[in-house]
Design a protein around this motif. Sequence first.
Motif, PDB file in Angstrom:
ATOM      1  N   UNK A  48      30.304 -11.287  -4.803  1.00 51.09           N
ATOM      2  CA  UNK A  48      30.110 -11.714  -3.418  1.00 51.09           C
ATOM      3  C   UNK A  48      30.482 -10.504  -2.559  1.00 51.09           C
ATOM      4  N   UNK A  49      29.464  -9.815  -2.050  1.00 50.26           N
ATOM      5  CA  UNK A  49      29.695  -8.574  -1.321  1.00 50.26           C
ATOM      6  C   UNK A  49      30.187  -8.770   0.096  1.00 50.26           C
ATOM      7  N   UNK A  63      26.399 -13.012   0.865  1.00 46.10           N
ATOM      8  CA  UNK A  63      25.520 -12.021   0.261  1.00 46.10           C
ATOM      9  C   UNK A  63      26.012 -11.775  -1.152  1.00 46.10           C
ATOM     10  N   UNK A  64      25.202 -12.159  -2.129  1.00 44.34           N
ATOM     11  CA  UNK A  64      25.622 -12.161  -3.535  1.00 44.34           C
ATOM     12  C   UNK A  64      24.681 -11.321  -4.390  1.00 44.34           C
ATOM     13  N   UNK A  65      25.203 -10.873  -5.527  1.00 43.87           N
ATOM     14  CA  UNK A  65      24.397 -10.122  -6.476  1.00 43.87           C
ATOM     15  C   UNK A  65      25.005 -10.299  -7.866  1.00 43.87           C
ATOM     16  N   UNK A  66      24.185 -10.674  -8.855  1.00 45.37           N
ATOM     17  CA  UNK A  66      24.728 -10.771 -10.214  1.00 45.37           C
ATOM     18  C   UNK A  66      25.020  -9.373 -10.763  1.00 45.37           C
ATOM     19  N   UNK A  67      25.942  -9.310 -11.699  1.00 47.89           N
ATOM     20  CA  UNK A  67      26.335  -8.056 -12.307  1.00 47.89           C
ATOM     21  C   UNK A  67      25.105  -7.329 -12.846  1.00 47.89           C
ATOM     22  N   UNK A  68      24.942  -6.085 -12.466  1.00 42.94           N
ATOM     23  CA  UNK A  68      23.795  -5.295 -12.908  1.00 42.94           C
ATOM     24  C   UNK A  68      22.541  -5.554 -12.106  1.00 42.94           C
ATOM     25  N   UNK A  73      17.338 -13.884  -8.990  1.00 45.84           N
ATOM     26  CA  UNK A  73      16.750 -15.157  -8.559  1.00 45.84           C
ATOM     27  C   UNK A  73      17.372 -16.330  -9.297  1.00 45.84           C
ATOM     28  N   UNK A  74      17.668 -16.156 -10.589  1.00 42.03           N
ATOM     29  CA  UNK A  74      18.328 -17.218 -11.358  1.00 42.03           C
ATOM     30  C   UNK A  74      19.718 -17.516 -10.784  1.00 42.03           C
ATOM     31  N   UNK A  75      20.442 -16.458 -10.417  1.00 40.75           N
ATOM     32  CA  UNK A  75      21.776 -16.632  -9.827  1.00 40.75           C
ATOM     33  C   UNK A  75      21.673 -17.355  -8.491  1.00 40.75           C
ATOM     34  N   UNK A  76      20.714 -16.959  -7.683  1.00 40.87           N
ATOM     35  CA  UNK A  76      20.509 -17.596  -6.381  1.00 40.87           C
ATOM     36  C   UNK A  76      20.169 -19.076  -6.551  1.00 40.87           C
ATOM     37  N   UNK A 106      20.448 -12.760  -1.469  1.00 39.91           N
ATOM     38  CA  UNK A 106      20.677 -11.604  -2.332  1.00 39.91           C
ATOM     39  C   UNK A 106      21.161 -10.434  -1.481  1.00 39.91           C
ATOM     40  N   UNK A 107      22.209  -9.783  -1.940  1.00 36.58           N
ATOM     41  CA  UNK A 107      22.767  -8.608  -1.261  1.00 36.58           C
ATOM     42  C   UNK A 107      21.927  -7.395  -1.643  1.00 36.58           C
ATOM     43  N   UNK A 108      21.242  -6.820  -0.669  1.00 32.94           N
ATOM     44  CA  UNK A 108      20.373  -5.673  -0.918  1.00 32.94           C
ATOM     45  C   UNK A 108      21.027  -4.360  -0.505  1.00 32.94           C
ATOM     46  N   UNK A 109      22.318  -4.376  -0.231  1.00 34.61           N
ATOM     47  CA  UNK A 109      23.028  -3.178   0.202  1.00 34.61           C
ATOM     48  C   UNK A 109      22.918  -2.063  -0.823  1.00 34.61           C
TER      49      UNK A 109
END
Length: 137
Positions: A48-49, A63-68, A73-76, A106-109
Amino acid sequence: MVKNTHMSARGPSQRQLRVGELIRRTLSDVLNRGDIHDPDLNRMSITVGEVRTSPDLKVATAFVLPLGGHGAQDALDALRRNRHELRRAVSKQLTLKFAPEIRYVIDETFDRMDETRRLLSEDKVRRDVETPDEDNA
């Protein structure tokens, strides 16, 4: 004197920033401990960024992003499917008047940082940055 009533024109308030960070830490803890009863979600390592809150603190955007970055989309989908249980788990640990609705994006940072690095490493850009300005010579 005319008062500016739109907080977004000046950016988030200190309270919004504080509550957003508190929600971010709490949500991260809930996801890391596997408190949610969804095996698919518990198998994922999700970062969670950032969490941004609305001025009234009733809506929080995480704003979230799975590891790697794989399976974003599955995580979202898993987070959205479990949004009610996640909201309850997070609100149990917060001392807010209202439990905020948490929206997930999705965190696109990291993608933007990679793109910036790529652009800065191009020969044309490097040459422009490294060459002294002729006006100053």
